[in-house]
Write a protein that holds these residues in place. Structure first.
Motif, PDB file in Angstrom:
ATOM      1  N   ALA A  43       0.826  -1.207   0.000  1.00  0.00           N
ATOM      2  CA  ALA A  43       0.000   0.000   0.000  1.00  0.00           C
ATOM      3  C   ALA A  43       0.861   1.258   0.000  1.00  0.00           C
ATOM      4  O   ALA A  43       1.898   1.324   0.668  1.00  0.00           O
ATOM      5  CB  ALA A  43      -0.924   0.007   1.214  1.00  0.00           C
ATOM      6  N   GLU A  44       0.407   2.259  -0.754  1.00  0.00           N
ATOM      7  CA  GLU A  44       1.099   3.545  -0.784  1.00  0.00           C
ATOM      8  C   GLU A  44       1.335   4.033   0.643  1.00  0.00           C
ATOM      9  O   GLU A  44       0.437   3.998   1.479  1.00  0.00           O
ATOM     10  CB  GLU A  44       0.272   4.570  -1.556  1.00  0.00           C
ATOM     11  N   GLY A  45       2.560   4.458   0.924  1.00  0.00           N
ATOM     12  CA  GLY A  45       2.928   4.937   2.246  1.00  0.00           C
ATOM     13  C   GLY A  45       3.458   3.860   3.175  1.00  0.00           C
ATOM     14  O   GLY A  45       4.009   4.171   4.233  1.00  0.00           O
ATOM     15  N   ALA A  46       3.310   2.592   2.798  1.00  0.00           N
ATOM     16  CA  ALA A  46       3.776   1.502   3.661  1.00  0.00           C
ATOM     17  C   ALA A  46       5.294   1.354   3.567  1.00  0.00           C
ATOM     18  O   ALA A  46       5.899   1.609   2.535  1.00  0.00           O
ATOM     19  CB  ALA A  46       3.109   0.186   3.274  1.00  0.00           C
ATOM     20  N   GLU A  47       5.871   0.936   4.678  1.00  0.00           N
ATOM     21  CA  GLU A  47       7.295   0.631   4.749  1.00  0.00           C
ATOM     22  C   GLU A  47       7.442  -0.698   5.471  1.00  0.00           C
ATOM     23  O   GLU A  47       6.838  -0.891   6.530  1.00  0.00           O
ATOM     24  CB  GLU A  47       8.045   1.728   5.499  1.00  0.00           C
ATOM     25  N   GLN A  48       8.227  -1.602   4.891  1.00  0.00           N
ATOM     26  CA  GLN A  48       8.452  -2.909   5.499  1.00  0.00           C
ATOM     27  C   GLN A  48       9.942  -3.151   5.638  1.00  0.00           C
ATOM     28  O   GLN A  48      10.713  -2.848   4.716  1.00  0.00           O
ATOM     29  CB  GLN A  48       7.846  -4.009   4.638  1.00  0.00           C
ATOM     30  N   ALA A  97       6.563   1.844  -0.501  1.00  0.00           N
ATOM     31  CA  ALA A  97       5.663   2.218  -1.593  1.00  0.00           C
ATOM     32  C   ALA A  97       5.459   3.726  -1.491  1.00  0.00           C
ATOM     33  O   ALA A  97       4.908   4.211  -0.502  1.00  0.00           O
ATOM     34  CB  ALA A  97       4.339   1.479  -1.484  1.00  0.00           C
ATOM     35  N   LEU A  98       5.926   4.468  -2.494  1.00  0.00           N
ATOM     36  CA  LEU A  98       5.947   5.928  -2.401  1.00  0.00           C
ATOM     37  C   LEU A  98       4.844   6.628  -3.186  1.00  0.00           C
ATOM     38  O   LEU A  98       4.316   7.635  -2.736  1.00  0.00           O
ATOM     39  CB  LEU A  98       7.309   6.454  -2.878  1.00  0.00           C
ATOM     40  N   LYS A  99       4.526   6.131  -4.361  1.00  0.00           N
ATOM     41  CA  LYS A  99       3.540   6.803  -5.217  1.00  0.00           C
ATOM     42  C   LYS A  99       2.599   5.742  -5.786  1.00  0.00           C
ATOM     43  O   LYS A  99       2.982   4.963  -6.648  1.00  0.00           O
ATOM     44  CB  LYS A  99       4.254   7.552  -6.342  1.00  0.00           C
ATOM     45  N   GLY A 100       1.398   5.707  -5.279  1.00  0.00           N
ATOM     46  CA  GLY A 100       0.456   4.657  -5.657  1.00  0.00           C
ATOM     47  C   GLY A 100       0.829   3.367  -4.953  1.00  0.00           C
ATOM     48  O   GLY A 100       1.884   3.252  -4.331  1.00  0.00           O
ATOM     49  N   ASP A 101      -0.058   2.401  -5.031  1.00  0.00           N
ATOM     50  CA  ASP A 101       0.255   1.084  -4.477  1.00  0.00           C
ATOM     51  C   ASP A 101       1.347   0.450  -5.331  1.00  0.00           C
ATOM     52  O   ASP A 101       1.286   0.487  -6.563  1.00  0.00           O
ATOM     53  CB  ASP A 101      -0.981   0.180  -4.480  1.00  0.00           C
TER      54      ASP A 101
END
Length: 133
Positions: A43-48, A97-101
């Motif tokens: 998902a956009e904005g997620a970090e793993q 995820a930086l721009k869009g999924d």
């Protein structure tokens, strides 16, 4: 011959998800082909923060924009449609995820069973104790 769709995989034991990610495991260990193939969305904005200690993973980006960071070196690589990255040395990494999924086709060797979610350290446990070292 194996023919399977994302739609018929959705909602089955081959569909796994967690905070910020969703994965439809189209090919799994039970298919007996030696690898697994997943349609994964971050998902956009997620970090793993991930480290596959028992698997080699290749990831092909087909939608969205993001980046992968090699934790050992600090080097950041951009991800866009048409990019591939391979975690060939069990690389600890950060995926954003930086721009869009971010949409990825992921291939694991050895294959996943299909219902795994990440361990606390960001890895997947090996199936039956079998993994790549």
């Amino acid at each position: 011959m194996i023919v399977r769709t994302v739609q018929e995989t959705t909602g089955t034991s081959r569909h796994a998800s967690g905070p910020g990610w969703d994965s439809k495991r189209l090919i799994v260990a039970a298919d007996n082909v030696g690898y697994s193939v997943h349609d994964t969305t971050v998902a956009e904005g997620a970090e793993q923060i991930l480290e596959y200690k028992h698997h080699i993973e290749a990831n092909y980006c087909f939608a969205g924009e993001g980046e992968v960071v090699d934790v050992a070196t600090g080097k950041t690589y951009p991800l866009r449609p048409g990019s591939i990255y391979v975690l060939d040395k069990h690389d600890r990494h950060i995926l954003r995820a930086l721009k869009g999924d971010l949409r990825l086709v992921c291939v694991f060797n050895p294959p996943l069973a299909g219902d795994e979610t990440h361990e606390d350290d960001g890895s997947y446990a090996p199936i039956g104790g079998v993994g790549v070292d």
